[in-house]
Each structure stands twice: as C-alpha cells, then as structure tokens.
Design a protein around this motif. Structure first.
Motif, PDB file in Angstrom:
ATOM      1  N   ARG A   1       0.808  -1.303  -0.080  1.00 39.03           N
ATOM      2  CA  ARG A   1      -0.006  -0.012  -0.001  1.00 39.03           C
ATOM      3  C   ARG A   1       0.795   1.136   0.043  1.00 39.03           C
ATOM      4  O   ARG A   1       0.630   2.265  -0.840  1.00 39.03           O
ATOM      5  N   ALA A   2       1.840   1.211   0.651  1.00 34.69           N
ATOM      6  CA  ALA A   2       2.843   2.421   1.138  1.00 34.69           C
ATOM      7  C   ALA A   2       3.624   2.488  -0.558  1.00 34.69           C
ATOM      8  O   ALA A   2       3.585   3.588  -1.133  1.00 34.69           O
ATOM      9  N   LYS A   3       3.870   1.331  -1.217  1.00 33.56           N
ATOM     10  CA  LYS A   3       4.623   1.518  -2.530  1.00 33.56           C
ATOM     11  C   LYS A   3       3.683   2.109  -3.470  1.00 33.56           C
ATOM     12  O   LYS A   3       4.119   2.819  -4.249  1.00 33.56           O
ATOM     13  N   ALA A   4       2.580   1.437  -3.403  1.00 33.82           N
ATOM     14  CA  ALA A   4       1.589   2.028  -4.334  1.00 33.82           C
ATOM     15  C   ALA A   4       1.428   3.522  -4.423  1.00 33.82           C
ATOM     16  O   ALA A   4       1.106   4.103  -5.211  1.00 33.82           O
ATOM     17  N   LEU A   5       1.427   4.020  -3.286  1.00 33.40           N
ATOM     18  CA  LEU A   5       1.184   5.346  -2.889  1.00 33.40           C
ATOM     19  C   LEU A   5       2.338   6.419  -2.804  1.00 33.40           C
ATOM     20  O   LEU A   5       2.417   7.788  -2.437  1.00 33.40           O
ATOM     21  N   GLY A   6       3.584   5.747  -3.270  1.00 34.81           N
ATOM     22  CA  GLY A   6       4.631   6.404  -3.461  1.00 34.81           C
ATOM     23  C   GLY A   6       6.073   6.231  -2.764  1.00 34.81           C
ATOM     24  O   GLY A   6       7.032   6.968  -2.805  1.00 34.81           O
ATOM     25  N   ALA A   7       5.681   5.425  -1.725  1.00 37.44           N
ATOM     26  CA  ALA A   7       7.180   5.119  -0.881  1.00 37.44           C
ATOM     27  C   ALA A   7       7.960   4.016  -1.747  1.00 37.44           C
ATOM     28  O   ALA A   7       7.498   3.381  -2.319  1.00 37.44           O
ATOM     29  N   ASP A   8       9.330   4.058  -1.440  1.00 37.26           N
ATOM     30  CA  ASP A   8      10.122   3.324  -2.004  1.00 37.26           C
ATOM     31  C   ASP A   8      10.523   1.913  -1.060  1.00 37.26           C
ATOM     32  O   ASP A   8      10.850   0.910  -1.615  1.00 37.26           O
ATOM     33  N   PHE A   9      10.260   2.208   0.025  1.00 35.41           N
ATOM     34  CA  PHE A   9      10.840   1.267   0.994  1.00 35.41           C
ATOM     35  C   PHE A   9      10.037   1.409   2.266  1.00 35.41           C
ATOM     36  O   PHE A   9       9.346   2.643   2.593  1.00 35.41           O
ATOM     37  N   ALA A  10      10.183   0.485   3.359  1.00 33.70           N
ATOM     38  CA  ALA A  10       9.218   0.728   4.466  1.00 33.70           C
ATOM     39  C   ALA A  10      10.214   0.222   5.881  1.00 33.70           C
ATOM     40  O   ALA A  10      11.135  -0.716   5.583  1.00 33.70           O
ATOM     41  N   LEU A  11       9.813   0.701   6.931  1.00 35.06           N
ATOM     42  CA  LEU A  11      10.486   0.393   8.078  1.00 35.06           C
ATOM     43  C   LEU A  11       9.521  -0.367   9.007  1.00 35.06           C
ATOM     44  O   LEU A  11       8.136   0.398   9.030  1.00 35.06           O
ATOM     45  N   ALA A  12       9.676  -1.078   9.895  1.00 32.28           N
ATOM     46  CA  ALA A  12       8.805  -1.316  10.926  1.00 32.28           C
ATOM     47  C   ALA A  12       9.480  -1.088  12.400  1.00 32.28           C
ATOM     48  O   ALA A  12      10.848  -1.765  12.290  1.00 32.28           O
ATOM     49  N   GLY A  13       8.620  -1.088  13.223  1.00 33.79           N
ATOM     50  CA  GLY A  13       9.328  -0.937  14.691  1.00 33.79           C
ATOM     51  C   GLY A  13       8.785  -2.037  15.523  1.00 33.79           C
ATOM     52  O   GLY A  13       9.364  -3.139  15.894  1.00 33.79           O
ATOM     53  N   ARG A  14       7.571  -1.793  15.872  1.00 29.53           N
ATOM     54  CA  ARG A  14       6.929  -2.667  16.957  1.00 29.53           C
ATOM     55  C   ARG A  14       6.811  -4.066  16.135  1.00 29.53           C
ATOM     56  O   ARG A  14       6.665  -5.172  16.945  1.00 29.53           O
ATOM     57  N   ALA A  15       6.544  -4.182  15.026  1.00 26.75           N
ATOM     58  CA  ALA A  15       6.201  -5.376  14.414  1.00 26.75           C
ATOM     59  C   ALA A  15       7.549  -6.445  14.784  1.00 26.75           C
ATOM     60  O   ALA A  15       7.317  -7.727  15.225  1.00 26.75           O
ATOM     61  N   PHE A  16       8.718  -6.045  14.758  1.00 23.45           N
ATOM     62  CA  PHE A  16       9.856  -6.951  14.891  1.00 23.45           C
ATOM     63  C   PHE A  16      10.011  -6.862  16.588  1.00 23.45           C
ATOM     64  O   PHE A  16      10.231  -8.147  17.174  1.00 23.45           O
ATOM     65  N   ALA A  17       9.587  -5.688  17.328  1.00 23.01           N
ATOM     66  CA  ALA A  17       9.738  -5.776  18.611  1.00 23.01           C
ATOM     67  C   ALA A  17       8.853  -6.740  19.124  1.00 23.01           C
ATOM     68  O   ALA A  17       9.203  -7.563  20.267  1.00 23.01           O
ATOM     69  N   TYR A  18       7.583  -6.949  18.852  1.00 18.89           N
ATOM     70  CA  TYR A  18       6.661  -8.023  19.167  1.00 18.89           C
ATOM     71  C   TYR A  18       7.181  -9.355  18.897  1.00 18.89           C
ATOM     72  O   TYR A  18       7.108 -10.170  19.845  1.00 18.89           O
ATOM     73  N   GLY A  19       7.956  -9.408  17.777  1.00 15.29           N
ATOM     74  CA  GLY A  19       8.483 -10.997  17.581  1.00 15.29           C
ATOM     75  C   GLY A  19       9.545 -11.306  18.537  1.00 15.29           C
ATOM     76  O   GLY A  19       9.293 -12.348  19.084  1.00 15.29           O
ATOM     77  N   VAL A  20      10.261 -10.409  18.877  1.00 12.15           N
ATOM     78  CA  VAL A  20      11.462 -10.972  19.988  1.00 12.15           C
ATOM     79  C   VAL A  20      10.706 -11.089  21.285  1.00 12.15           C
ATOM     80  O   VAL A  20      11.151 -11.889  21.969  1.00 12.15           O
ATOM     81  N   GLY A  21       9.894 -10.290  21.529  1.00 15.48           N
ATOM     82  CA  GLY A  21       9.079 -10.261  22.813  1.00 15.48           C
ATOM     83  C   GLY A  21       8.273 -11.503  23.021  1.00 15.48           C
ATOM     84  O   GLY A  21       8.340 -12.255  24.041  1.00 15.48           O
ATOM     85  N   ALA A  22       7.706 -12.113  21.895  1.00 22.73           N
ATOM     86  CA  ALA A  22       7.139 -13.442  21.667  1.00 22.73           C
ATOM     87  C   ALA A  22       8.027 -14.564  21.584  1.00 22.73           C
ATOM     88  O   ALA A  22       7.542 -15.582  22.427  1.00 22.73           O
ATOM     89  N   GLY A  23       9.301 -14.667  21.394  1.00 20.17           N
ATOM     90  CA  GLY A  23      10.100 -15.697  21.332  1.00 20.17           C
ATOM     91  C   GLY A  23      11.541 -15.450  20.973  1.00 20.17           C
ATOM     92  O   GLY A  23      11.949 -16.149  20.400  1.00 20.17           O
ATOM     93  N   GLY A  24      12.132 -14.343  21.668  1.00 20.61           N
ATOM     94  CA  GLY A  24      13.804 -14.097  21.702  1.00 20.61           C
ATOM     95  C   GLY A  24      13.866 -14.408  19.844  1.00 20.61           C
ATOM     96  O   GLY A  24      13.162 -13.873  18.979  1.00 20.61           O
ATOM     97  N   ASN A  25      15.123 -14.820  19.696  1.00 23.08           N
ATOM     98  CA  ASN A  25      15.791 -15.146  18.306  1.00 23.08           C
ATOM     99  C   ASN A  25      14.508 -15.438  17.405  1.00 23.08           C
ATOM    100  O   ASN A  25      14.272 -15.068  16.380  1.00 23.08           O
TER     101      ASN A  25
END
Ligand SMILES: Cc1cc2nc3c(=O)[nH]c(=O)nc-3n(C[C@H](O)[C@H](O)[C@H](O)COP(=O)(O)O)c2cc1C
Length: 394
Positions: A317-341
């Motif tokens: 959706r972001a690419k379609a509206l003009g972004a070249d690339f995206a970053l995520a913060g919490r998505a990765f953080a939740y992953g580590v919190g859910a199960g480390g590596n």
C-alpha cells in the motif's frame, strides 16, 4: 499460544503481552495521549485497497529492493527503537543480527540499550544510525564522530521530537529509567519469571550511547533533557548536511513542504513517520500523509515510510502511494518479545510471506515494478531475477 501458531504480527503481540511485565510491554506498545494516532496508523492502512489483476504469471516473485545503491532482500527494514532491551533482554543485538541474516537494513537508535559500535558490528554493513540532535552540541558531535568511526554510512536524523511525547500508559505505570523496583514492578516481574530471569542475566537496560553523560549527571531527568532539543532547526540540518559526508535521511516528515525543504538541503531521503503514534495523538496517519509528499518530491529523493506496518500488504500500500521502502518498529519488537531469536525471525517471515502472497494475488511478479499510479490497475511484468522466490501455493 505457541510461537508456531502465531499467524500474524497481532498474534505475536498477544504472545509478547503474556510474557512481559505490563510496565515493560506498555513502554513499546503504547502511544501518545489518547493513542488515536497510533490506532489510525493501522486503520488507515486497512482503508487502502489494491485491486488484483489475474492471468499473469506469478510463479516467481521478486521482493528485493534497491535503495541508496544497496540491494536488500526485502523492501523492509528495522526502525530505530530506544531502550528496547527493557522490553526483551538482548533485543537490540537479536534484531541487528536478524537484519544482517535476512539482508535488510537495521537502524541503531541513539537511545539504544546497546552501544552503536556493537550494533554496527552485528548489523555488519546493513546498519544505519539514527541521530537525536542533543541540546548540547558536543554530545551530538560525539555521536556523529562515533557513528563515522563505527563505519555507518547512513545517518537518519530524527526531526519529530522537539519535545518528548506524552505517553499516558508510562505515566500510569510510573515508569522511570533506570527502573525502580516498586512493589508493583516486583509483582509484575514475579508473574513473568522468564522475562525476570533473562533480565537479571542481562542487567538493567540503559541508554548505552550516553554512558559518559549518565556518569556525570546528577539525575536521569538531566540526561533525558540533554538527549533532545526543542531548538533543532533547518539551519542545524543545513550544518549537519555539511558535517556528515555519507547519506543523510530525515525521519519524522509529515508535510510536503518539509519534504521539499529536505530535498533542497541535499538530503538523500526522508522517513514519512509519526514515530508510531508516540509523539502526537492529533496528527495524520502516515499512509494519509504520504501521497502529497510523494507528489512533491518523488524521484528527487528516496521516500521511506513507517508507522503502523503490521501486514505484508501494508508495504505494498505504501509503495503504491509513493514510498520506495518501509520500516517497521513494533512488528519486530513483538516478535522478539514473543520468542527471542525465533520470534524475531518469525515476525520477519510473517511479513515476508504475506508480502510475497499479496504480490502473487495482485498479479505483480516484482515489488519494484509497482508505481504510484498503479494503485488499482497494476501492470505486471515478468521477472527473470535470479533471487526471485518460488511460490508454493496455487
Ligand atoms: C518503544 C519505541 C522506541 C522508539 N525509539 C525511537 C528512537 O529512539 N528514535 C527514533 O527515531 N524513533 C524511535 N521510535 C519510533 C520508531 O523508529 C518508528 O518510527 C515506529 O516504531 C514506527 O511505528 P510502528 O512501531 O508502528 O512500526 C520508537 C518507537 C517505539 C515503539
């Protein structure tokens, strides 16, 4: 819920919530004031529809993306997160290593709980450094010089913290850095023994890049006051542009005019970001701020978007509206919190596979072929890229 049954980033969030004391979970999960902006970030993504096109050969999907002359294996990187080891011990290094292993960018925060040098080593060529401009110019210069010496070539200066965000959850939790062991905190830790034991092993997290400041300051409040400045202006950005010889990105842009000014000052890119809804409750979601920014500066600088990415399709959706690339913060953080590596890896794979699946369903074999004008009528092209990924579904 076991890690293997976590189907989405939201599932990982729930699992993390059940493993982490509330005060530490809220530190990452919370937003500014009413949290309206944080909620709108994800809701607004949901409102953007992409129309599939069929009978296109999507046997091979290529999600690689090139920004700043470097080709990454996915159009997604890790956004800078300060004090993340308080959420899950060792999270900083886990995510830097994950980004290296998956060949995506990792952004080390000025306020990280691991030193920028250690993170540069772990990210090994995939590291970007995020700079908070300090009230004290010698502190800012110290960080820039260290980032240079550590080998970072991309500096991401954060513009959207002229004042610290007001996060009601942290106030209610009486959150203090370094942590104070109040009876409530001790009780919450006792209810989450795995977190407590791992934290004991790693020691109290702190803002590792400011060790000197912490030693000489009389209170942590003094340190916090020094970390950011309400006096950061376009003149300072101009000076920073002259000082930093590498790539310079500005994070926290929401207005087309500000984006244009960044272009005119010779910045290499911007992050359209509202800090994950942690700064102001009344601002726009980034996906709504993006189109006018893209219209103003597309093609003149790289546009990266963050805030609210929870699904692979959000990146499209972001690419379609003009972004070249995206970053995520919490998505990765939740992953580590859910199960480390393993949890961090799972978070990346969820987004990666959702992205591949969505491209297949839209009839687009290659991420890079999506243009801003193709929001509802994507045109597919065939890709002969060697790094493409085989689809395993009909
Ligand atoms: C706990 C936490 C700490 C953060 N620390 C920083 C930081 O030190 N520097 C910065 O520029 N942005 C920081 N951010 C903002 C992120 O870089 C990013 O903009 C935001 O997380 C994107 O939204 P998302 O979490 O919905 O993906 C932080 C975000 C969170 C959740």
């Amino acid at each position: 819920m076991g890690l293997d049954r976590a189907a989405s980033i939201d599932d990982l969030r729930l699992r993390a919530k059940n493993r982490i004391p509330r005060f530490a979970f809220d530190l990452v999960d919370g937003g500014a004031e009413s949290e309206r902006n944080m909620r709108r970030n994800t809701e607004a993504f949901e409102e953007v529809e992409l129309t599939p096109r069929y009978m296109v050969d999507v046997s091979n999907i290529d999600i690689s993306a090139t920004v700043f002359g470097q080709t990454f294996d996915a159009p997604l990187g890790m956004a800078p997160i300060g004090m993340l080891n308080a959420f899950w011990p060792g999270a900083d290094l886990t995510l830097a290593q994950l980004c290296k292993a998956k060949n995506i960018p990792y952004t080390a925060s000025s306020a990280s709980s691991t030193t920028l040098e250690e993170l540069a080593e772990a990210a090994d060529g995939n590291g970007w450094f995020q700079l908070y401009v300090s009230r004290d110019p010698t502190v800012t210069e110290g960080l820039i010089a260290r980032a240079e010496a550590a080998g970072y070539t991309t500096l991401m200066v954060t513009a959207d913290v002229p004042a610290a965000g007001k996060r009601d959850r942290d106030i209610r939790n009486q959150l203090a850095v370094p942590f104070r062991f109040t009876p409530e905190v001790i009780l919450q830790c006792a209810m989450n023994p795995r977190w407590a034991l791992t934290s004991l092993k790693h020691g109290k997290p702190n803002v590792a890049n400011y060790a000197d400041l912490l030693q000489s300051a009389t209170s942590y409040a003094d340190v916090q006051k020094t970390l950011i400045t309400p006096g950061f202006t376009w003149e300072d950005l101009k000076r920073l542009r002259t000082r930093w010889k590498g790539r310079l990105l500005v994070k926290g842009i929401l207005h087309a005019q500000d984006a244009l000014s960044c272009t005119e000052l010779g910045c290499d890119g911007i992050i359209v970001s509202n800090h994950g809804g942690r700064q102001v409750a009344f601002g726009p979601p980034t996906i709504e701020a993006l189109p006018s920014i893209a219209e103003a500066v597309a093609g003149r600088m790289t546009i990266i978007l963050d805030s609210g990415i929870r699904r692979g399709a959000d990146i499209l959706r972001a690419k379609a509206l003009g972004a070249d690339f995206a970053l995520a913060g919490r998505a990765f953080a939740y992953g580590v919190g859910a199960g480390g590596n393993a949890g961090a890896q799972h978070a990346f794979e969820i987004l990666q596979l959702e992205l591949i699946r969505a491209l297949g369903q839209l009839g687009i074999p290659s991420y890079e072929t999506i243009g801003a004008s193709e929001l509802s009528t994507f045109k597919a092209t065939t890709s002969s890229d060697q790094s493409s990924i085989q689809l395993d579904y009909p």
